[in-house]
Design a protein around this motif. Sequence first.
Motif, PDB file in Angstrom:
ATOM      1  N   ILE A   1     -15.864  28.120 -23.524  1.00 11.14           N
ATOM      2  CA  ILE A   1     -16.522  26.813 -23.589  1.00 11.14           C
ATOM      3  C   ILE A   1     -17.979  27.074 -23.258  1.00 11.14           C
ATOM      4  CG2 ILE A   1     -16.632  24.465 -22.666  1.00 11.14           C
ATOM      5  CD1 ILE A   1     -13.768  24.858 -21.604  1.00 11.14           C
ATOM      6  N   ASN A   2     -18.885  26.479 -24.030  1.00  8.31           N
ATOM      7  CA  ASN A   2     -20.296  26.648 -23.703  1.00  8.31           C
ATOM      8  C   ASN A   2     -21.009  25.307 -23.704  1.00  8.31           C
ATOM      9  OD1 ASN A   2     -21.674  26.201 -26.382  1.00  8.31           O
ATOM     10  ND2 ASN A   2     -20.299  27.867 -26.949  1.00  8.31           N
ATOM     11  N   LEU A   3     -22.197  25.311 -23.109  1.00  7.42           N
ATOM     12  CA  LEU A   3     -23.009  24.099 -23.017  1.00  7.42           C
ATOM     13  C   LEU A   3     -24.433  24.479 -22.638  1.00  7.42           C
ATOM     14  CD1 LEU A   3     -23.509  23.539 -19.716  1.00  7.42           C
ATOM     15  CD2 LEU A   3     -21.099  22.983 -19.863  1.00  7.42           C
ATOM     16  N   GLU A   4     -25.342  23.545 -22.870  1.00  8.93           N
ATOM     17  CA  GLU A   4     -26.699  23.665 -22.350  1.00  8.93           C
ATOM     18  C   GLU A   4     -26.894  22.580 -21.309  1.00  8.93           C
ATOM     19  OE1 GLU A   4     -26.830  25.756 -26.201  1.00  8.93           O
ATOM     20  OE2 GLU A   4     -26.322  23.655 -25.827  1.00  8.93           O
ATOM     21  N   VAL A   5     -27.656  22.911 -20.268  1.00  5.45           N
ATOM     22  CA  VAL A   5     -27.920  21.961 -19.191  1.00  5.45           C
ATOM     23  C   VAL A   5     -29.356  22.175 -18.699  1.00  5.45           C
ATOM     24  CG1 VAL A   5     -26.943  23.520 -17.425  1.00  5.45           C
ATOM     25  CG2 VAL A   5     -27.082  21.057 -16.966  1.00  5.45           C
ATOM     26  N   ARG A   6     -30.026  21.073 -18.394  1.00  5.57           N
ATOM     27  CA  ARG A   6     -31.386  21.172 -17.852  1.00  5.57           C
ATOM     28  C   ARG A   6     -31.378  22.052 -16.606  1.00  5.57           C
ATOM     29  NH1 ARG A   6     -35.227  17.267 -19.510  1.00  5.57           N
ATOM     30  NH2 ARG A   6     -34.290  15.713 -20.885  1.00  5.57           N
ATOM     31  N   ILE A   7     -32.377  22.907 -16.480  1.00  2.00           N
ATOM     32  CA  ILE A   7     -32.409  23.779 -15.307  1.00  2.00           C
ATOM     33  C   ILE A   7     -32.634  22.975 -14.022  1.00  2.00           C
ATOM     34  CG2 ILE A   7     -33.067  25.842 -16.580  1.00  2.00           C
ATOM     35  CD1 ILE A   7     -35.923  25.470 -15.486  1.00  2.00           C
TER      36      ILE A   7
ATOM     37  N   ARG B   1     -32.746  28.790 -22.431  1.00  2.35           N
ATOM     38  CA  ARG B   1     -33.288  28.320 -23.709  1.00  2.35           C
ATOM     39  C   ARG B   1     -34.639  27.662 -23.391  1.00  2.35           C
ATOM     40  NH1 ARG B   1     -29.448  29.725 -27.215  1.00  2.35           N
ATOM     41  NH2 ARG B   1     -27.339  28.931 -27.062  1.00  2.35           N
ATOM     42  N   LYS B   2     -35.708  28.333 -23.771  1.00  4.95           N
ATOM     43  CA  LYS B   2     -37.066  27.870 -23.460  1.00  4.95           C
ATOM     44  C   LYS B   2     -37.388  26.580 -24.216  1.00  4.95           C
ATOM     45  CE  LYS B   2     -38.669  31.034 -20.695  1.00  4.95           C
ATOM     46  NZ  LYS B   2     -38.980  30.650 -19.340  1.00  4.95           N
ATOM     47  N   ASN B   3     -38.050  25.657 -23.516  1.00  8.92           N
ATOM     48  CA  ASN B   3     -38.539  24.401 -24.121  1.00  8.92           C
ATOM     49  C   ASN B   3     -37.438  23.645 -24.874  1.00  8.92           C
ATOM     50  OD1 ASN B   3     -41.280  24.895 -23.317  1.00  8.92           O
ATOM     51  ND2 ASN B   3     -41.362  26.419 -24.953  1.00  8.92           N
TER      52      ASN B   3
ATOM     53  N   GLU C   1     -38.568  20.890 -21.014  1.00  6.15           N
ATOM     54  CA  GLU C   1     -37.878  21.603 -19.946  1.00  6.15           C
ATOM     55  C   GLU C   1     -36.936  22.642 -20.541  1.00  6.15           C
ATOM     56  OE1 GLU C   1     -35.033  20.786 -16.025  1.00  6.15           O
ATOM     57  OE2 GLU C   1     -35.801  19.089 -17.174  1.00  6.15           O
ATOM     58  N   ASP C   2     -36.794  23.741 -19.840  1.00  2.35           N
ATOM     59  CA  ASP C   2     -35.851  24.779 -20.247  1.00  2.35           C
ATOM     60  C   ASP C   2     -34.421  24.315 -19.961  1.00  2.35           C
ATOM     61  OD1 ASP C   2     -38.096  26.317 -20.756  1.00  2.35           O
ATOM     62  OD2 ASP C   2     -37.895  27.524 -18.934  1.00  2.35           O
ATOM     63  N   ALA C   3     -33.486  24.944 -20.637  1.00  6.64           N
ATOM     64  CA  ALA C   3     -32.060  24.698 -20.401  1.00  6.64           C
ATOM     65  C   ALA C   3     -31.383  26.027 -20.128  1.00  6.64           C
ATOM     66  CB  ALA C   3     -31.423  24.042 -21.614  1.00  6.64           C
ATOM     67  N   TYR C   4     -30.368  25.977 -19.294  1.00  9.54           N
ATOM     68  CA  TYR C   4     -29.485  27.125 -19.152  1.00  9.54           C
ATOM     69  C   TYR C   4     -28.406  27.022 -20.217  1.00  9.54           C
ATOM     70  CZ  TYR C   4     -31.238  28.030 -14.396  1.00  9.54           C
ATOM     71  OH  TYR C   4     -32.015  28.308 -13.304  1.00  9.54           O
ATOM     72  N   LEU C   5     -28.098  28.143 -20.853  1.00 13.08           N
ATOM     73  CA  LEU C   5     -26.878  28.247 -21.631  1.00 13.08           C
ATOM     74  C   LEU C   5     -25.834  28.756 -20.658  1.00 13.08           C
ATOM     75  CD1 LEU C   5     -25.106  28.313 -24.185  1.00 13.08           C
ATOM     76  CD2 LEU C   5     -25.955  30.642 -24.573  1.00 13.08           C
TER      77      LEU C   5
END
Length: 147
Positions: free
Chosen positions: A101-107, A127-129, A136-140
Amino acid sequence: MLIRQMVWPDIDTVVALEHKLFSTPWEKDAFEYELGKNVFSSILVLEEDGEILGYIGMWLLGDQTQITTLGVKKEYQRNGYAKMLMDKCVEVTKHLGYRNINLEVRISNQKAINLYKKYGFKIVTIRKNYYQDNHEDAYLMIKKMEV
């Protein structure tokens, strides 16, 4: 408490909730696309006594689940509802035999990051910008499933 598939009459309620929770919310047409045209999409709502308290959007992509959105009404947060939705996501993913399972979330979203870490998600990259509103960057984050 009931978790069920989102249906067309739920859209306005879910969109209103999305707008209260997020600075870059999905618009109505995005939910309409997910419900009507995206064959990979599954959106579940959590309701009690006919009131939608939360929802989770997932793309079921053949070998992995991607969480696209997750929200719980502010007044119901910290009551385990996000956990119930995450449990259902894990259950669906296991049932389909997917590997992760994956997702992006604001750092900056430490509350969400903490929830995902409790579920075994690991930060794998930045994930930059990523976010359009403030760049804002996001963490994968990825959770590997036990096979």
